[in-house]
Design a protein around this motif. Structure first.
Motif, PDB file in Angstrom:
ATOM      1  N   ASP A 143       5.181  -2.453   6.987  1.00  0.00           N
ATOM      2  CA  ASP A 143       4.729  -1.142   6.518  1.00  0.00           C
ATOM      3  C   ASP A 143       4.891  -0.139   7.650  1.00  0.00           C
ATOM      4  OD1 ASP A 143       3.372   1.105   5.513  1.00  0.00           O
ATOM      5  OD2 ASP A 143       1.937  -0.143   4.428  1.00  0.00           O
ATOM      6  N   ALA A 184       4.053   2.961   7.469  1.00  0.00           N
ATOM      7  CA  ALA A 184       2.975   3.952   7.420  1.00  0.00           C
ATOM      8  C   ALA A 184       1.698   3.468   8.109  1.00  0.00           C
ATOM      9  CB  ALA A 184       2.666   4.328   5.970  1.00  0.00           C
ATOM     10  N   ARG A 200       0.817  -1.221   0.000  1.00  0.00           N
ATOM     11  CA  ARG A 200       0.000   0.000   0.000  1.00  0.00           C
ATOM     12  C   ARG A 200       0.845   1.263   0.000  1.00  0.00           C
ATOM     13  NH1 ARG A 200      -3.805  -0.880   4.990  1.00  0.00           N
ATOM     14  NH2 ARG A 200      -2.185  -2.321   5.560  1.00  0.00           N
ATOM     15  N   HIS A 201       1.990   1.225   0.656  1.00  0.00           N
ATOM     16  CA  HIS A 201       2.838   2.409   0.809  1.00  0.00           C
ATOM     17  C   HIS A 201       4.274   2.047   0.413  1.00  0.00           C
ATOM     18  CE1 HIS A 201      -0.360   2.673   4.009  1.00  0.00           C
ATOM     19  NE2 HIS A 201      -0.587   3.760   3.313  1.00  0.00           N
TER      20      HIS A 201
END
Length: 145
Positions: free
Chosen positions: A75, A77, A46-47
């Motif tokens: 992740d 984030a 996603r990031h």
């Protein structure tokens, strides 16, 4: 302790794979004609700028299904919450543990292993501690190529 080696991923290249559902019951003749495209970057990352891989060392998270030699996707984030599996930097090392916030009002949190042979770590105010990232996926290799 269940350490983790951090590796930065490269996400510019699109990884497109042919993917068909794998049934655990009776095969369907129509299954031969089902094809979807699986793009690892699109479907799992996603990031990209905040995503890293980690190679797991040790067995402190074995009861969570994470074993020595597994690779996790981390992740930075994603905000950690109670029960998240996190990569934490604590006492000068990276470690992979469950984050337990039930004692936050008492001034500390705990990092809990998923193996009764390992201790729970009590993290108090003033400790050199940071939740470095949240584990969002795991990759396991069954056969070395």
């Amino acid at each position: 302790m269940g350490n983790i080696k951090i590796i930065k991923g490269e996400f510019e290249t699109q990884l497109a794979l042919e993917h068909a559902g794998v049934k655990a019951g009776f095969p369907s003749p129509a299954a031969d004609y089902q094809h979807e495209t699986l793009d690892f970057n699109r479907d799992f990352i996603r990031h990209p700028e905040a995503t890293f891989y980690g190679d797991v060392e040790g067995d402190s998270m074995k009861d969570a299904g994470i074993f020595d030699g597994d690779r996790v996707i981390i992740d930075k984030a994603v905000e950690a919450h109670h029960g998240s599996i996190v990569v934490a930097f604590w006492n000068g090392e990276f470690t992979l543990k469950y984050m337990d916030l039930t004692h936050k009002k008492d001034g500390y949190i705990e990092l809990k292993p998923a193996n009764p042979d390992y201790p729970t770590f009590k993290v108090e105010a003033g400790d050199n501690f940071e939740v470095w990232g949240v584990v969002i996926h795991m990759i396991r290799t069954f056969e070395k190529l």
